[in-house]
Write an enzyme that holds these catalytic residues in place. Structure first.
Site, short mmCIF file in Angstrom:
data_model
loop_
_atom_site.label_atom_id
_atom_site.label_comp_id
_atom_site.label_asym_id
_atom_site.label_seq_id
_atom_site.Cartn_x
_atom_site.Cartn_y
_atom_site.Cartn_z
CD GLU A 42 -2.71 1.29 2.49
OE1 GLU A 42 -2.70 0.36 3.32
OE2 GLU A 42 -3.38 2.32 2.61
NE ARG A 267 4.29 -7.71 11.28
CZ ARG A 267 3.85 -6.88 10.33
NH1 ARG A 267 2.88 -7.20 9.53
NH2 ARG A 267 4.38 -5.68 10.20
CE LYS A 277 3.17 0.22 4.58
NZ LYS A 277 2.55 -0.03 3.28
P1 ATP Z 1 2.88 -2.00 7.72
O1 ATP Z 1 2.16 -2.52 8.92
O2 ATP Z 1 4.31 -1.75 7.95
O3 ATP Z 1 2.19 -0.84 7.07
P2 ATP Z 1 1.61 -3.59 5.83
O4 ATP Z 1 1.47 -5.05 5.86
O5 ATP Z 1 0.41 -2.79 6.14
O6 ATP Z 1 2.84 -3.20 6.70
P3 ATP Z 1 1.68 -3.40 3.01
O7 ATP Z 1 2.12 -2.29 2.17
O8 ATP Z 1 0.25 -3.75 3.03
O9 ATP Z 1 2.18 -3.09 4.47
O10 ATP Z 1 2.56 -4.69 2.74
C1 ATP Z 1 2.95 -5.16 1.49
C2 ATP Z 1 3.36 -6.59 1.66
O11 ATP Z 1 4.45 -6.70 2.56
C3 ATP Z 1 2.24 -7.42 2.22
O12 ATP Z 1 2.11 -8.61 1.48
C4 ATP Z 1 2.66 -7.69 3.63
O13 ATP Z 1 2.18 -8.92 4.07
C5 ATP Z 1 4.18 -7.66 3.54
N1 ATP Z 1 4.78 -7.26 4.82
C6 ATP Z 1 4.56 -6.14 5.51
N2 ATP Z 1 5.25 -6.13 6.67
C7 ATP Z 1 5.94 -7.30 6.70
C8 ATP Z 1 6.84 -7.90 7.63
N3 ATP Z 1 7.18 -7.29 8.78
N4 ATP Z 1 7.35 -9.11 7.33
C9 ATP Z 1 7.03 -9.72 6.18
N5 ATP Z 1 6.20 -9.22 5.26
C10 ATP Z 1 5.64 -8.02 5.51
MG MG Z 2 -1.29 -2.42 5.50
#
Ligand code: ATP
Ligand code: MG
Length: 569
Positions: A42, A267, A277
């Site tokens: 995102e 994760r 983020k």
């Molecule tokens: P954040 O909580 O940091 O915003 P998010 O999962 O909301 O992370 P996205 O942009 O939706 O962020 O993530 C893109 C991809 O990265 C998704 O498939 C998510 O599962 C993966 N991802 C995000 N954080 C991690 C992590 N700590 N370890 C492994 N994969 C991750």
């Molecule tokens: Mg997210």
């Protein structure tokens, strides 16, 4: 702390659970043996090292199984998303070494298709326009132990639903007054199946679709369908989406679309930092760090500026592997991977961080000689360079003690040490500031028969020091970094906010450093080993007048020690 230690010890050889599934699918010719993954960020912030795990996994699987991996921006929330983030994400994925070729997609490209999917559900009697407010929807949702209550709008006639939904799209209603909801089961044990909201009204411009839309799909409605539209065979996500899978599967069944298979993995969590983020954005906005690319940040742009190599991050992601169970990885492992890589490729140079002047009294005043210095003992192909030597040099303040304890093997009054690549010197006299008693200068003599740092009579010295010729030194700034947080898990504290545990000493700026002259040619991003001090990287703030270096990592490898202990167990 690190329940992953064991798993890491056992890595290698055997297939992880995701590869087991994929190989089974290939064997059974599912999807004609096709493997197609995607990385779906995102664009609401910069990527962090957790995303690197997902990037390496998704692109890595595509490479390994001769498949494809798409880059897809999940841009369904126009209020939080920005072009700056899209650009940074592309830069970071490329820097990590992956290529999505021409497959750069946006969930917003599917808004029309998603709208048609919604109309299809309405026509099947499986979606309805609901006039409850967001609060009312939340209140009637029930809990894990109690069923939810059905909305009084649930049985709206089909034609009315179609009409209202169309008018929602046309902008006839204010924000928050209506939603489109799936009609599934308010008594389901899975809260995600309790008539979830598919669309909300939001009169906001979108970075890509502009004012074309004033209703926006919810993440759950957009994500799975985007996978189907792209023909994604294995849709890999983190564990928190496990409970959403039944909903995605319901959509696939009812819409009769391509059945992407969702697979969840744990994760990445790292100690002494936060990987989210939203939280990293707080650190940036509230001024706790200098920006998204502050070298203390676990963002990819931060660790790049710090001096991490993409190879070391890929190696790290390989070693941690994938698991079904949440755990926290020791940041020492990440640093270990970095040292292994930099040790092979970083040129050695000499820089003095806390200079102490040394005058070599028997060395001619106007003499200067160029001495050969090997660039990397790990790689002869990297050759040698020349470093100037003269009568006045700087050594590290901590390499001298007037009254040394037993185990101090460096310079002291009357002692002889080796200057790397140069000569043996002996300390004859200590000059002090009369007022403060501080040592301001040392007077030494040298042995001309030890040129290159080797004595011909086999005489040995205990210590070898790095040094820089005073007249030739480059005045430089060096920034030292430590963990961003003082607690292993800043989110897991009984009281307070994670920002209460920010390490006040996470950055130390040394402005009076003396670097060897060959570093005048160094460019932002170049990496070096400063002999005896660690690995350093040229910062973008650098100028010809004042080079600026970031300490990437020290030389001491705490991970190697931990691993050794584990082996002995
Ligand atoms: P954040 O909580 O940091 O915003 P998010 O999962 O909301 O992370 P996205 O942009 O939706 O962020 O993530 C893109 C991809 O990265 C998704 O498939 C998510 O599962 C993966 N991802 C995000 N954080 C991690 C992590 N700590 N370890 C492994 N994969 C991750
Ligand atoms: Mg997210």
């Amino acid at each position: 702390m690190n329940d992953n230690h064991e798993d890491i010890g056992k890595e290698g050889g055997s297939l992880d659970f995701i590869r087991t599934i994929i190989e089974e699918d290939i064997r059974s010719s599912k999807n004609n043996g096709r493997v197609h993954t995607r990385f779906p960020p995102e664009p609401n912030g910069y990527l962090h090292i957790g995303h690197a795990k997902s990037i390496c996994l998704n692109f890595g699987l595509a490479q390994q199984y001769d498949g494809l991996c798409n880059l897809r921006f999940d841009d369904t929330n126009p209020t939080k998303e920005e072009q700056e983030y899209i650009d940074s994400i592309k830069r970071d994925v490329r820097w990590l070494g992956f290529d999505w070729e021409n497959r750069e997609y946006y969930a917003s490209d599917y808004f029309e298709q998603l709208y048609e999917f919604a109309v299809k559900l309405i026509k099947k009697g499986q979606a309805f326009v609901c006039d409850l407010t967001a609060d009312e929807i939340r209140e009637t949702r029930g809990t894990l132990t109690e069923p939810g209550r059905e909305s009084s709008f649930r049985d709206r006639p089909l034609e009315e639903n179609l009409d209202l939904f169309e008018r929602m799209r046309q902008g006839k209603f204010p924000d928050g007054t209506r939603t489109l909801r799936a009609k599934i089961n308010m008594a389901s044990g899975n809260l995600n199946l309790r008539d979830p909201v598919l669309y909300r009204i939001l009169h906001a411009a979108h970075p890509r679709t502009g004012d074309a839309w004033c209703i926006y799909p919810m993440y759950d409605w957009a994500h799975g369908q985007s996978d189907s539209i792209e023909g994604i065979t294995h849709s890999i996500c983190t564990l928190e989406f496990e409970d959403h899978r039944p909903l995605y599967d319901w959509f696939i069944r009812e819409l009769e679309i391509f059945p992407s298979r969702q697979i969840e993995f744990a994760r990445l969590n790292l100690n002494y930092t936060v990987l989210s983020k939203r939280r990293l954005l707080q650190l940036v906005n509230e001024g706790f760090v200098r920006g998204w690319d502050d070298p203390r940040m676990p963002s990819i742009s931060g660790i790049r500026r710090r001096g991490y190599t993409p190879e070391s991050i890929r190696d790290f992601c390989d070693r941690i592997g994938v698991a079904k169970r949440d755990s926290t990885v020791d940041i020492a492992l990440l640093e270990h991977c970095l040292r292994e890589d930099l040790n092979q490729r970083a040129q050695r140079v000499m820089t003095v961080l806390h200079p102490l002047k040394v005058v070599i009294t028997d060395y001619p005043t106007d003499k200067m000689e160029m001495l050969d210095a090997i660039n990397n003992p790990e790689d002869e192909g990297m050759g040698t360079r020349q470093v100037p030597f003269s009568r006045e040099i700087y050594i590290e303040r901590s390499d001298f003690m007037e009254d040394p304890p037993k185990k101090f093997f460096r310079l002291a009054p009357g002692r002889e040490v080796r200057l790397k690549h140069a000569y043996y010197i002996t300390c004859d006299e200590v000059i002090k500031d009369e007022a403060t008693g501080e040592v301001t200068e040392l007077r030494c003599t040298y042995d001309p028969k030890t040129r290159g740092g080797w004595s011909q009579d086999g005489r040995r010295v205990m210590g070898t020091l790095h040094w820089v010729s005073a007249a030739h030194a480059l005045d430089s700034e060096v920034r030292l970094y430590d963990h961003l947080f003082t607690k292993e898990n800043p989110l897991d504290q009984a009281e307070g906010d994670f920002k209460d545990y920010i390490n006040p000493d996470s950055m130390e700026i040394l402005s009076g450093c003396k670097a060897e002259p060959s570093l005048a040619e160094a460019k932002p991003g170049d990496r070096f080993q400063f002999l005896r001090l660690g690995y350093f990287c040229v910062d973008p703030d650098t100028t010809k007048a004042k080079p600026v270096f970031n300490r990437t990592v020290t030389l001491r490898d705490t991970w190697a020690k931990i691993a050794k202990k584990l082996q002995q167990k």
